[in-house]
Motif scaffolding. Sequence first.
Motif, PDB file in Angstrom:
ATOM      1  N   LEU A  86       0.821  -1.204   0.000  1.00 17.41           N
ATOM      2  CA  LEU A  86       0.000   0.000   0.000  1.00 17.41           C
ATOM      3  C   LEU A  86       0.859   1.260   0.000  1.00 17.41           C
ATOM      4  O   LEU A  86       0.573   2.241  -0.705  1.00 17.41           O
ATOM      5  N   GLN A  95       2.013   1.969  -3.401  1.00 19.68           N
ATOM      6  CA  GLN A  95       0.992   2.574  -4.263  1.00 19.68           C
ATOM      7  C   GLN A  95       0.883   4.064  -3.977  1.00 19.68           C
ATOM      8  O   GLN A  95       0.751   4.876  -4.891  1.00 19.68           O
ATOM      9  N   GLU A 105       3.272   5.943  -2.922  1.00 24.22           N
ATOM     10  CA  GLU A 105       4.457   6.573  -3.507  1.00 24.22           C
ATOM     11  C   GLU A 105       4.251   6.794  -4.996  1.00 24.22           C
ATOM     12  O   GLU A 105       4.697   7.797  -5.563  1.00 24.22           O
ATOM     13  N   ARG A 106       3.590   5.852  -5.629  1.00 25.07           N
ATOM     14  CA  ARG A 106       3.296   6.019  -7.052  1.00 25.07           C
ATOM     15  C   ARG A 106       2.391   7.212  -7.285  1.00 25.07           C
ATOM     16  O   ARG A 106       2.604   7.987  -8.225  1.00 25.07           O
ATOM     17  N   VAL A 107       1.399   7.374  -6.436  1.00 21.25           N
ATOM     18  CA  VAL A 107       0.491   8.506  -6.594  1.00 21.25           C
ATOM     19  C   VAL A 107       1.263   9.819  -6.463  1.00 21.25           C
ATOM     20  O   VAL A 107       1.070  10.752  -7.252  1.00 21.25           O
ATOM     21  N   GLU A 127       1.582  12.677  -9.347  1.00 18.76           N
ATOM     22  CA  GLU A 127       1.180  14.075  -9.186  1.00 18.76           C
ATOM     23  C   GLU A 127       2.354  15.023  -9.431  1.00 18.76           C
ATOM     24  O   GLU A 127       2.174  16.095 -10.001  1.00 18.76           O
ATOM     25  N   LEU A 141      -3.512  21.132  -7.967  1.00 22.23           N
ATOM     26  CA  LEU A 141      -3.636  19.676  -7.844  1.00 22.23           C
ATOM     27  C   LEU A 141      -4.614  19.340  -6.731  1.00 22.23           C
ATOM     28  O   LEU A 141      -4.737  20.078  -5.765  1.00 22.23           O
ATOM     29  N   PRO A 142      -5.313  18.216  -6.877  1.00 17.87           N
ATOM     30  CA  PRO A 142      -6.259  17.812  -5.834  1.00 17.87           C
ATOM     31  C   PRO A 142      -5.527  17.442  -4.553  1.00 17.87           C
ATOM     32  O   PRO A 142      -4.472  16.823  -4.590  1.00 17.87           O
ATOM     33  N   PRO A 183      -7.517  12.793  -0.201  1.00 24.30           N
ATOM     34  CA  PRO A 183      -8.095  12.469   1.102  1.00 24.30           C
ATOM     35  C   PRO A 183      -7.440  11.231   1.721  1.00 24.30           C
ATOM     36  O   PRO A 183      -6.418  10.752   1.241  1.00 24.30           O
ATOM     37  N   GLU A 184      -8.057  10.713   2.749  1.00 25.87           N
ATOM     38  CA  GLU A 184      -7.479   9.587   3.485  1.00 25.87           C
ATOM     39  C   GLU A 184      -7.575   8.267   2.725  1.00 25.87           C
ATOM     40  O   GLU A 184      -8.244   8.163   1.704  1.00 25.87           O
ATOM     41  N   ARG A 185      -6.940   7.254   3.300  1.00 28.79           N
ATOM     42  CA  ARG A 185      -6.939   5.946   2.650  1.00 28.79           C
ATOM     43  C   ARG A 185      -8.025   5.023   3.180  1.00 28.79           C
ATOM     44  O   ARG A 185      -8.489   5.169   4.308  1.00 28.79           O
ATOM     45  N   ASP A 186      -8.364   4.073   2.365  1.00 31.08           N
ATOM     46  CA  ASP A 186      -9.275   3.003   2.759  1.00 31.08           C
ATOM     47  C   ASP A 186      -8.470   1.719   2.842  1.00 31.08           C
ATOM     48  O   ASP A 186      -7.923   1.250   1.859  1.00 31.08           O
TER      49      ASP A 186
END
Lengths: 244, 244
Positions: free
Chosen positions: B127, B130, B132-134, B138, B228-229, B232-235
């Motif tokens: 997770l 992932q 870090e990829r985001v 951005e 940039l957006p 929000p938090e993670r699920d």
Amino acid sequence: MDAGWDYERFKAFTCADDDDIDTFRRLAGPTIGLKRGEILRMQGAPDPQVYILLSGWVACSIIVGESARQIVKVHLPGDLVGMPSLAAPTACDTIEAVSAAKLGVIETAAIGQVFSSNPRLAALLFLVSQQERVVLMERLASIGRTSAASRIAALILELRTRLRRNDPTIENVVPVPLTQEDIGDMTGLTPVYVNRTLRQLRTSGIATWRRGVITIDDRDALAVLAALPQSPERDTSWIPSRRG
Amino acid sequence: MDAGWDYERFKAFTCADDDDIDTFRRLAGPTIGLKRGEILRMQGAPDPQVYILLSGWVACSIIVGESARQIVKVHLPGDLVGMPSLAAPTACDTIEAVSAAKLGVIETAAIGQVFSSNPRLAALLFLVSQQERVVLMERLASIGRTSAASRIAALILELRTRLRRNDPTIENVVPVPLTQEDIGDMTGLTPVYVNRTLRQLRTSGIATWRRGVITIDDRDALAVLAALPQSPERDTSWIPSRRG
DNA sequence: CGACTTCTTGAGGAGACTCAAGGGTGGTGG
DNA sequence: CCACCACCCTTGAGTCTCCTCAAGAAGTCG
């Protein structure tokens, strides 16, 4: 080939073996068909899912400001699509078909199952994500620090390398269904300037990109222009074996 | 705090609980100390390792052409450093200390062990990758599609958000040990132009970046400029529970 | 206090962008 | 089978953001 999924492609991509593939295949749910230009989901959409690309090309992009678009990844058949949004409540990128495409849906819960029941496959998924990070890092370096011609040269070489994993017979003629606008959105350039840069590559005898086909005329010159290291193979010795 | 590792930081970062932390702590090997400017390993170095940053800041960068440098990530205490090179025979990036720093070495084999023995922690590591990829995606959008001022605005907000995970008391004054050259290498700009852009941000009453301290004067304006957006938090509901 | 790094500012230039218009190409329907 | 339409490509002219080169000031560390 089940429902058109190119397992060989996926195997080569992840170093997975047949048992891994079997396990993974069971995860894939219903198949979705997309026409060229169709959007699978928008950035900001709730409860993003993960997909496996069965055929065709899709692009993941981020919208900046009012209209600017940055393609962060084009996916080829066999790729996992949408992983970065895995843990987010809303999708961080827009997924759009670059050519007609088919995708299989993978339930988020199924990913968790892989971690519980198949550590080897989980490690392979992890490894793929690291590779994706490397690709992003190199694209970042290319866009941040090189000229338009270099960025496009790097893009051509990246696409060639990735397509060769699917089809090792590819040498200097590379079929690529991207418009010049797409190329601009991948490289951070305007379509007009992409066009000028492609002409420059063509007249200098390096590469020709026309009607969805790249012809590489001088690969060495292209590599020099790209100015990025060509990554060698992976070492997977740390991955847990099946029995152990 | 064992050997200075900020476990709270890591817990917040990964949503790991105390048992996870315990497991992970056992992985950390010897500690390495670095002075500001010191290089831990060069891009291309064989048998890259993974590290956990215990204190200080380090930057991962890719060299392009002869001298150009692109910083692809600055790491804060608690971060895992070097993951992208995990499966590569040679390091894909250079790791350099931005400030005095301490790191713990994590054996590659230990990562594999996590996948075998602790699926929950493995999923958390996945997770984090992932995410870090985001962040990379951005940054790519920012550099590819926005002006110098926007890039720096986005950088300021990213650093503020990440530092607040360590220290929630941080509001508008953000300590950041980066030189203007570092900022340029992160945003794809030259140091000279970074300086001019910072002056512009300062005189327009948006933010002041001086002597290692950012002062945010108008956060709303900064967010608009960054374009940039704010994610929000993670699920994390898909992650395997400890017993199950 | 001195040496080195980092910051600051000026002047000039170039790479990439914007606006604009025309020409191909492929798909669709009559 | 042809004509039309939409999309994409191509090229020109002018502009602007950002870069390069250069020099000096300010800050920092031993």
